[in-house]
Design an enzyme around this catalytic site. Sequence first.
Site, PDB file in Angstrom:
ATOM      1  N   CYS A  71       0.667  -1.201   0.008  1.00  0.00           N
ATOM      2  CA  CYS A  71      -0.132   0.084  -0.014  1.00  0.00           C
ATOM      3  C   CYS A  71       0.774   1.140   0.069  1.00  0.00           C
ATOM      4  O   CYS A  71       1.745   1.477   0.894  1.00  0.00           O
ATOM      5  CB  CYS A  71      -0.933   0.029   1.076  1.00  0.00           C
ATOM      6  SG  CYS A  71      -1.343   1.298   2.038  1.00  0.00           S
ATOM      7  N   GLY A  72       0.743   2.045  -1.046  1.00  0.00           N
ATOM      8  CA  GLY A  72       1.478   3.159  -1.248  1.00  0.00           C
ATOM      9  C   GLY A  72       1.234   4.299  -0.066  1.00  0.00           C
ATOM     10  O   GLY A  72       2.003   5.005   0.487  1.00  0.00           O
ATOM     11  N   HIS A  73      -0.073   4.490   0.316  1.00  0.00           N
ATOM     12  CA  HIS A  73      -0.229   5.574   1.219  1.00  0.00           C
ATOM     13  C   HIS A  73       0.347   5.025   2.539  1.00  0.00           C
ATOM     14  O   HIS A  73       0.643   5.816   3.408  1.00  0.00           O
ATOM     15  CB  HIS A  73      -1.775   5.647   1.456  1.00  0.00           C
ATOM     16  CG  HIS A  73      -2.336   6.220   0.471  1.00  0.00           C
ATOM     17  ND1 HIS A  73      -2.032   7.542  -0.084  1.00  0.00           N
ATOM     18  CD2 HIS A  73      -3.671   6.049  -0.324  1.00  0.00           C
ATOM     19  CE1 HIS A  73      -2.874   8.255  -0.810  1.00  0.00           C
ATOM     20  NE2 HIS A  73      -3.970   7.129  -1.173  1.00  0.00           N
ATOM     21  N   CYS A  74       0.458   3.559   3.073  1.00  0.00           N
ATOM     22  CA  CYS A  74       1.002   3.183   3.924  1.00  0.00           C
ATOM     23  C   CYS A  74       2.679   3.431   4.092  1.00  0.00           C
ATOM     24  O   CYS A  74       2.980   3.944   5.084  1.00  0.00           O
ATOM     25  CB  CYS A  74       0.973   1.610   4.256  1.00  0.00           C
ATOM     26  SG  CYS A  74      -0.864   1.161   4.173  1.00  0.00           S
TER      27      CYS A  74
END
Length: 525
Positions: A71-74
């Site tokens: 997950c990029g936002h993570c």
Amino acid sequence: MDSQLLLVLLLLLLGVSGPRGQEPGPGGPSEEPPEEEIPEEDGILVLNQHTLGLALREHPALLVEFYAPWCGHCKALAPEYSKAAALLAAESAQTRLAKVDGPAEPELTKEFAVTEYPTLKFFRDGNRTHSEEYTGPRDAKGIAEWLRRRVGSSATRLEDEESTQALIDAQEVVVIGFFQDLQDEDVATFLALAQDALDMTFGLTDRPQLFQKFGLTKDTVVLFKKFDEGRADFPVDEELGLDQGDLSYFLLTHSLRLVTEYNSETSPKIFAAKILNHLLLFINQTLAPHRELLAGFGEAAPPFRGQVLFVVVDVGADNSHVLQYFGVKAEGAPTLRFINMETTKKYTPADGGPLTADSVTAFCHAVLGGKIKPYLLSQEVPPDWDQRPVKTLVGKNFEQVAFDETKNVFIKFYAPWCTHCKEMAPAWEELAEKYKDHEDIVIAELDATANELEAFTVHGFPTLKYFPAGPGRKVIEYNSARDLETFSKFLDNGGELPAEEPTEESSAPSPETPANSTSEPKEEL
Ligand SMILES: *[C@@H]1O[C@H](CO)[C@@H](O)[C@H](O)[C@H]1NC(C)=O
Ligand SMILES: *[C@@H]1O[C@H](CO)[C@@H](O)[C@H](O)[C@H]1NC(C)=O
Ligand SMILES: *[C@@H]1O[C@H](CO)[C@@H](O)[C@H](O)[C@H]1NC(C)=O
């Protein structure tokens, strides 16, 4: 070196716990068998389904991030999350931050109904069934402050004049709740609001001498500010009590300056203000005659507080995206524009008269009263707009070309920054080349970021539309593959693809919207 010390060092190196864990100190309480040690990464506890319970028992305030490795936002959150943990550790706060690899822990994601990553939940007093969803910002300071306001009190208790004055002096904006009875429900409402209003500092008092000092006789929330009128009072309604929504709106509108200068620091506040009408004054700050206009502009602002946000945009600063959005040129300053953020309709004053408090007021009233029509952006028609195979359309010649009843017109609406648009550009050129001798076919393009249309609004890029010849202003949306062959079939078949050919929706990447582009967030203003 002492051999015993050497042994301890060796044991430590091997990851074996030292003698302390094995033999309880003389006379000390008999310890429970050592529990599993929870591993940490950058100050973050790494939990799984076996250790979550332990962490909840050990830490009365625990924030848990459910993340996924992909997950990029993570990934973007990770450094901020670690920094927040470090900030809190430096204050010896009891609050701990933890994370759970969601996909690797299906039982936990099920238990906590995690449906997206990252999801953050705040657990208090080891209560596993009643966590609070994290709703705060995703930066280190914001995360730490959100937690502080939950673990400690969200407002500083004030007992005397000195500490009250010190709090007021410390910040641009300070909000103090004056309540005669701190057990009152209104106090809980006030503190709950303070938990989430992270950009303001809150104080709370029940001291009669403080009521007296600030000239209060009844429960009141007072916003102290270092600008404009310096103070704004929100009296608590004695019958209805304190309404959180009303107070929140009051604080938001009164914590903004009557006239806000637009820059990267103020723009998030401007957009968060929930005031739908914005009046913008474009000036060149380096010019004295322009700066002199600010007085009249500011004078007009107070009666419109809460209804129209007054904003100054310096054409000389890095505000080109704002200028572009409004179609204003630096040489056009000083000038006014009005926008309704909900409809995105933009207005410009009818005449070029002097900019005074009176003319600004009159312009606002005229827009709010529906007396002025919104304007649409358009570039000028280029002299060579029809010289190339792909015709160049702008707002000003769109109607005349697209709805020409003798022509079949196929138009690409694009944004200069859009990658899908660039990808399909060669095919569009080839198409125009191929049909350039067909008198009744026009292949065209329009930069939809610089030209607005009355007929419809373009939301994604590229958008392809076909305007068949004939009356009735027909418009056909094209959603198929963006290649020469499919375009040609569509044209040859009079604006639809042959039925026997199954159209492949998936072969056309969906249009890019500005929201996920890396361009300037132009839809903001
Ligand atoms: C958790 O919190 C809820 C709501 O405050 C409460 O009803 C419940 O008893 C608590 N559970 C435990 C185990 O403390
Ligand atoms: C602002 O005014 C100064 C002084 O006339 C001028 O040099 C500058 O180019 C102007 N800025 C813009 C963006 O037009
Ligand atoms: C933007 O969103 C669209 C549709 O969701 C997607 O296909 C495209 O790859 C995204 N573009 C970027 C730059 O993220």
